[in-house]
Design a protein around this motif. Structure first.
Motif, mmCIF file in Angstrom:
data_model
loop_
_atom_site.group_PDB
_atom_site.id
_atom_site.type_symbol
_atom_site.label_atom_id
_atom_site.label_comp_id
_atom_site.label_asym_id
_atom_site.label_seq_id
_atom_site.Cartn_x
_atom_site.Cartn_y
_atom_site.Cartn_z
ATOM 1 N N THR A 257 -34.152 75.535 42.491
ATOM 2 C CA THR A 257 -34.120 74.172 43.012
ATOM 3 C C THR A 257 -34.091 73.157 41.880
ATOM 4 O OG1 THR A 257 -35.359 74.886 44.955
ATOM 5 C CG2 THR A 257 -35.295 72.514 44.503
ATOM 6 N N ARG A 277 -25.965 66.576 51.085
ATOM 7 C CA ARG A 277 -27.272 65.918 51.067
ATOM 8 C C ARG A 277 -27.593 65.347 49.682
ATOM 9 N NH1 ARG A 277 -31.567 69.525 54.611
ATOM 10 N NH2 ARG A 277 -30.145 70.142 56.278
ATOM 11 N N TYR A 279 -26.146 66.365 46.860
ATOM 12 C CA TYR A 279 -25.718 67.287 45.809
ATOM 13 C C TYR A 279 -24.200 67.240 45.656
ATOM 14 C CZ TYR A 279 -30.363 69.422 45.713
ATOM 15 O OH TYR A 279 -31.713 69.645 45.584
ATOM 16 N N VAL A 312 -38.737 75.032 48.925
ATOM 17 C CA VAL A 312 -38.231 74.544 50.206
ATOM 18 C C VAL A 312 -39.262 73.593 50.807
ATOM 19 C CG1 VAL A 312 -36.676 76.434 50.751
ATOM 20 C CG2 VAL A 312 -39.082 76.703 51.252
ATOM 21 N N ASP A 316 -37.893 74.363 55.108
ATOM 22 C CA ASP A 316 -36.531 74.128 55.584
ATOM 23 C C ASP A 316 -35.566 75.085 54.892
ATOM 24 O OD1 ASP A 316 -34.153 73.210 56.541
ATOM 25 O OD2 ASP A 316 -34.197 71.285 55.478
ATOM 26 N N GLU A 318 -32.629 75.679 55.712
ATOM 27 C CA GLU A 318 -31.239 75.246 55.858
ATOM 28 C C GLU A 318 -30.846 74.190 54.838
ATOM 29 O OE1 GLU A 318 -29.525 77.027 57.938
ATOM 30 O OE2 GLU A 318 -31.403 78.012 58.501
ATOM 31 N N GLU A 319 -31.778 73.775 53.972
ATOM 32 C CA GLU A 319 -31.406 72.779 52.965
ATOM 33 C C GLU A 319 -30.407 73.412 51.985
ATOM 34 O OE1 GLU A 319 -32.425 72.339 49.556
ATOM 35 O OE2 GLU A 319 -33.237 74.345 49.415
ATOM 36 N N PRO A 320 -29.568 72.612 51.298
ATOM 37 C CA PRO A 320 -28.409 73.157 50.587
ATOM 38 C C PRO A 320 -28.720 74.269 49.584
ATOM 39 C CG PRO A 320 -28.215 70.784 50.738
ATOM 40 C CD PRO A 320 -29.575 71.136 51.269
ATOM 41 N N ASP A 323 -29.769 77.467 51.361
ATOM 42 C CA ASP A 323 -28.668 78.019 52.150
ATOM 43 C C ASP A 323 -27.623 78.674 51.260
ATOM 44 O OD1 ASP A 323 -27.489 78.405 54.741
ATOM 45 O OD2 ASP A 323 -26.001 76.895 54.218
#
Length: 436
Positions: A257, A277, A279, A312, A316, A318-320, A323
């Motif tokens: 991250t 989002r 990025y 995360v 989440d 599903e964050e980029p 994912d």
């Protein structure tokens, strides 16, 4: 006798009497526009000589007769006319003597002792091995953690993601891997960590046992995005050095991250637009390119078993960053804050975690044990709210009755270290938990 001078000869080979030099002609939005570096390429390193001393930088954009450079530092003190020296591609030259040492992304020692340069420079942006030449995943590894020896097996050359929020035991689990996983060399990338945590991690969390076979590469949170991004790339290049010697390397990256956040800062400074989002579109290739360099090596080399941690927010998935990484890895492990808050560490949510080395990593009988444990944990999870509220009546469902009976032992098993008998002992302990 020749080996004694390899490091010195390699250091001498980097010195050149001729350097390409340009001049700063404009600074804007953190970038320096430089004239006179016609041979520069995207990604090349430069050295900017200003009144406050020398600082590194990286070429981000090119145009005829000029280029734009992002400095490693803030750029304070840089002025029109400052000399900019072209150093060439971003490279590092790892050496076997780096084991047990702490280095920065440029390959400089951070522990106050001399550090030898290796004989062979390596690009920080090397391609992954050719897909057609790579071996298959290897045998199951002992990890020192019972749940990873059984329900979530880790095999040689596997790449897994560790998905967790802050403060749920992610760093402690990585340290347990560094101490316990079967590997010849451990390479640890601490990307954007707080400065005070470096010594705590190496001395207390990792300890002398883990440090004795590790190379720690770190860039703290106050350093430039170039250094934070480079930290993961340098660690990968060091891991590739040992892999090419035929060794089994464990690579721990904490965290992808922060690597992604640093890449975003660099990409936006270079003029790339925001998309996912916030990025940039190039993030997907940057993360996948990093992950693909790990894994089984070509014939005649070793393997890089990798654990990539992902922060995360609010679980989440599903964050980029989560994912993208989840789609390219060979398994993912989810750490849950609710489990950590009730005091069970590692706080693994087994039902949301998966190892794609199964079923091949286990025997038929072991796979049956794993499936039974997952079934019972799933049955308890589905009925937990009713059980806690006192609404479930014993005898209503035979599987739930059994799940309630074995749940304390199964939950305790997920926090256990491996016994001295290793994988076989962990499976025996799991069988006893299921038969409670």
């Amino acid at each position: 006798m020749t080996g004694l001078f390899d490091g010195l000869l390699a250091e001498i080979a980097t010195r050149s009497p001729v350097r390409r030099v340009g001049r700063v002609v404009e600074t804007r939005r953190g970038l320096a526009e430089v004239n006179g570096l016609e041979t520069a390429a995207i990604g090349d390193r430069v050295l900017i000589h200003s009144r406050d001393g020398s600082a590194g930088g990286e070429v981000l954009r090119l145009a005829p007769g000029r280029c734009w450079v992002l400095p490693d530092a803030s750029g304070d003190g840089m002025a029109i006319g400052d000399r900019v020296e072209l150093l060439g591609p971003a490279e590092i030259a790892p050496d076997d003597s780096w084991i047990g040492r702490i280095i920065d992304p440029m390959g400089q020692a951070l522990d106050g002792k001399p550090l030898l340069r290796g004989a062979r420079p390596r690009s920080l942006r090397a391609p992954a091995p050719a897909a057609s030449n790579r071996r298959r995943l290897g045998p199951r590894l002992e990890t020192g953690v019972a749940v990873f020896d059984t329900l979530l097996p880790l095999v040689r050359g596997q790449r897994i993601g560790l998905f967790a929020g802050s403060g749920v035991g992610k760093s402690s689990l990585l340290a347990r891997f560094a101490r316990g996983v079967e590997a010849e060399v451990v390479v640890i990338a601490l990307v954007g960590e707080r400065g005070r945590e470096l010594r705590e991690f190496t001395e207390r969390v990792l300890g002398p046992e883990g440090m004795a076979r590790s190379v720690v590469v770190t860039a703290t949170s106050d350093q430039s995005p170039l250094m934070r991004r480079m930290c993961a790339l340098t660690a990968m290049a060091v891991a590739e050095h040992f892999r090419d010697q035929g060794r089994h390397v464990l690579l721990l990256v904490d965290s992808v991250t922060r690597f992604a956040e640093a890449h975003r800062e660099v990409a936006l400074a270079g003029g790339e637009g925001a998309a996912l989002r916030g990025y940039p579109p190039s993030l997907t290739q940057a993360i996948m390119g990093l992950a693909e360099r790990a894994g089984p090596g070509p014939e005649g080399t070793g393997d890089i078993t990798a654990v990539f941690s992902v922060l995360v927010a609010g679980s989440d998935m599903e964050e980029p960053v989560a994912d993208i990484l989840r789609g390219v890895l060979d398994g993912h492990v989810v750490l849950d804050r609710r489990i950590a808050e009730r005091g069970r560490f590692p706080a693994i949510d087994l039902l949301r975690s998966v190892s794609r080395s199964l079923p091949d990593a286990a025997s038929e009988e072991e796979n049956q044990v794993i499936a039974e444990a997952r079934r019972l944990l799933g049955a308890y999870d589905r009925a937990e709210m009713m059980i806690q509220a006192g609404l479930y009546a014993a005898g209503s469902d035979a599987q739930i009755d059994r799940a309630i009976k074995v749940w304390p032992d199964l939950d305790g098993f997920l926090a256990e270290p491996s016994p001295q008998s290793g994988i076989a002992g962990s499976f025996e302990r799991l069988r006893r938990a299921l038969s409670a």
